[in-house]
Structures are given as C-alpha cells and as structure tokens.
Design a protein around this motif. Structure first.
Motif, PDB file in Angstrom:
ATOM      1  N   LEU A  62      11.306  43.472  48.278  1.00 41.66           N
ATOM      2  CA  LEU A  62      12.673  42.961  48.313  1.00 41.66           C
ATOM      3  C   LEU A  62      12.747  41.550  47.745  1.00 41.66           C
ATOM      4  N   ASP A  63      11.680  40.786  47.887  1.00 38.79           N
ATOM      5  CA  ASP A  63      11.647  39.437  47.318  1.00 38.79           C
ATOM      6  C   ASP A  63      11.830  39.455  45.803  1.00 38.79           C
ATOM      7  N   PRO A 111      16.571  40.424  43.588  1.00 40.23           N
ATOM      8  CA  PRO A 111      17.742  39.643  44.005  1.00 40.23           C
ATOM      9  C   PRO A 111      19.073  40.359  43.807  1.00 40.23           C
ATOM     10  N   LYS A 121      21.599  45.362  46.673  1.00 38.13           N
ATOM     11  CA  LYS A 121      22.593  45.164  47.729  1.00 38.13           C
ATOM     12  C   LYS A 121      22.604  46.296  48.762  1.00 38.13           C
ATOM     13  N   ALA A 168      13.558  42.261  56.942  1.00 41.82           N
ATOM     14  CA  ALA A 168      13.594  41.603  55.643  1.00 41.82           C
ATOM     15  C   ALA A 168      14.885  41.931  54.902  1.00 41.82           C
ATOM     16  N   GLU A 185      17.721  39.863  56.410  1.00 44.98           N
ATOM     17  CA  GLU A 185      17.617  38.454  56.026  1.00 44.98           C
ATOM     18  C   GLU A 185      18.104  38.222  54.597  1.00 44.98           C
ATOM     19  N   ARG A 186      18.046  39.241  53.765  1.00 47.03           N
ATOM     20  CA  ARG A 186      18.454  39.110  52.372  1.00 47.03           C
ATOM     21  C   ARG A 186      19.850  39.676  52.133  1.00 47.03           C
TER      22      ARG A 186
END
Length: 322
Positions: free
Chosen positions: A66-67, A70, A73, A89, A92-93
C-alpha cells in the motif's frame, strides 16, 4: 478532462478465482484483469495501471504494498475473508476495504453436510472395501465392518453463528439433530441453545466451525481441545484453515482421539507437499480443495455483489465496508 474527471482504473488481480459472468461497473472506468497474480507482483501491477480500485480474491495486499500505491482508494475483496489485506494500514491511508457477505448461504452449508453425511455413513471406507473386492466375497447380501450412525437424535455444536452457521443449523434441525451454539453475541433463535465453548467441545457429536480467522481464533482447536471431544465426534471445518492445529488433528485422527474430520480449508493454500493433512490416508478423514463456496450459483451472486460494492463506493455510499 481534469484529473478529478479521469475514469477510475480498476485492476482485478486474480480473475480466474471466480467462474462467473462479471458485468462492468456503470461508470467511466478502465478495466484490467489478470488470470492470477503472485503476491510479489501485486503492487507493481497496480502501480503500472495507476489503479484507484483493486479487486482481489486471495492476492494479499500488505502495508509495504500500500505504501507504493498513492492512487489506490478502494480494495474490493471478492470474498468474505479479509485477512489478505492489512486493514489497519488501509485505514491509515484512507483506503476503503469492502468484502462479500452472505453469498454462500446454500452452497457452503450443503458442502458441510456432504462431509458430515459421508463420514457418518462411512462412504469412503465402504467404497474402499468394494474396490478391494470385500463385498463381492461376502457371505451375506450386505457388508458390515464400519459402524454407521444416524444424525437424527445427535448433537451438532456450531462454533460461530453468522449467516452460514444459521443455515447449517436449519439443515441440522431438518435431520432431527439437536443444535447448540457457541457465539460471542446472543443468539436468541428458536430451536437453538446457546452454550459455552466447553460444552460444545465436550458434548457434541459433530462440531462445525463457522468463524473468521483472527489472532483470537487461530488454533482455537488444538491438541488440548481435541482430547476433550467425544471419541465418536466429528470435526468439520469449512471456514478457515488456521482455526485448527493441523498437526494436532492428524495425530488425533491416527490415535483415534476423535471419530473423524472433514475439512475444506488448510492453513496454506494451495498446500505444500509436507502439509500434515494433505497425505493423511484415513477413511475417517475427508479433505476437499477449498471448494465449499464454489457452486455456480454462489459465484454469480458473489461477482454481482462485488460490482454492487464498487458502484456503491463510487456513488459515495460505500457498503460492506470492513
């Protein structure tokens, strides 16, 4: 066309995991699908497509993945279980995660009872006897040798009582079984008695598991639980492999601690060659390849709900959010 107006880019990472007709979402989008995706390739495929929506059945998406994403969604999981996604995670994103619910309320309970009946009626053992020529050599019209037990009058213990557990209970009552349930929240259904986990273990003739896999439920059935079960009991697992200690079960079946087991799930799928249950050649153990959910009807319901989830999210009213 501005960035805000760009069509969503949707990537289905493991399209071949469902055999059904998938309608495309009713909004502007670009659709990419792969028959299957290795875990190590998932993030790169989503990144290459600049995906805003990922669809996955069993391809994991962890924090490190996931990092790298970007633009992602929505993760639309094409299954009920969401342990393949790092949910914390994702939150958080700001990534929404949705799943599929109540699609297998017929196929999985039917499979559960197929396992129960095959074991109680000794179908595997008697088929092996016939293949070995024992019936052909019998001195009488029928062949005995493996005790058969009726379901009527026996006790079914359900561990977990969601939609699938309720459907299994309904079938059990039609067979004349007494149904007891261990569930964290109150049950309150007529014809079902809520009891402690200890009572389910110690008094049930058949125990069937219907729970998600979490840190609290992992290996909830291990050697110490198996030894407390009735010697004539069956253990059925069509939920998640990690609910049961596989080596402990293999040892218990070999030692006659319980009468039999029917499993549709393993800890690692597909299983490695050294899985302790994979090569367990016993007439009182049946293993099926995670197929309890997979009737044609259930898979079509699943993909229809999957696209409903995607469309609801795009419309600003996400549903089945985990």
């Amino acid at each position: 066309m501005t960035a805000a107006q760009e069509p969503h880019r949707i990537v289905f990472l493991d399209r071949d995991s469902v055999i059904a007709t998938i309608r495309k979402p009713a909004f502007a989008h670009e659709w990419t699908e792969y028959p299957a995706t290795a875990a190590a390739d998932a993030a790169q495929r989503l990144l290459d497509a600049r995906a805003s929506i990922a669809i996955t059945n069993k391809v994991p998406l962890r924090a490190a993945d996931l990092d790298r994403l970007p633009e992602l969604k929505l993760i639309a999981v094409a299954a009920t279980g969401t342990d393949i996604v790092d949910l914390q995670a994702a939150r958080e994103r700001g990534i929404v995660v949705s799943n599929i619910r109540n699609y297998a309320v017929h196929t999985l309970p039917e499979h559960t009872f197929a396992l129960i009946l095959a074991l109680r009626r000794q179908l595997v053992a008697y088929r092996a006897d016939i293949e070995a020529g024992l019936w052909q050599k019998s001195e009488r019209f029928c062949l005995f040798g493996h005790p058969i037990s009726d379901l009527a009058g026996s006790r079914l213990g359900l561990v977990g009582y969601g939609a699938l557990g309720k459907s299994v209970a309904q079938i059990a009552r039609a067979f004349g079984m007494e149904v007891v349930v261990y569930n964290r929240s109150p049950v309150g259904d007529e014809g079902v008695t809520q009891v402690s986990f200890d009572e389910v273990l110690e008094t049930s003739d058949v125990i069937s598991l219907h729970l998600p896999l979490t840190d609290k439920t992992r290996n909830m059935i291990s050697a110490k639980e198996l030894i407390r079960m009735k010697r004539n009991a069956l253990l059925i697992n069509t939920a998640r492999g990690g609910l049961v200690d596989e080596q402990a079960l293999a040892d218990a079946l070999r030692a006659g601690v319980i009468a039999g087991a029917g499993f549709d799930v393993l800890v690692k799928e597909p299983p490695p060659a050294d899985n302790p249950l994979l090569n367990l050649r016993l007439p009182n153990f049946i293993l099926t390849p995670h197929s309890a959910w997979a009737s044609a009807q259930a898979m079509q319901v699943l993909v229809d709900q999957l696209i409903d989830n995607v469309e609801a999210w795009q419309a600003g009213s996400p549903r089945n959010v985990v």
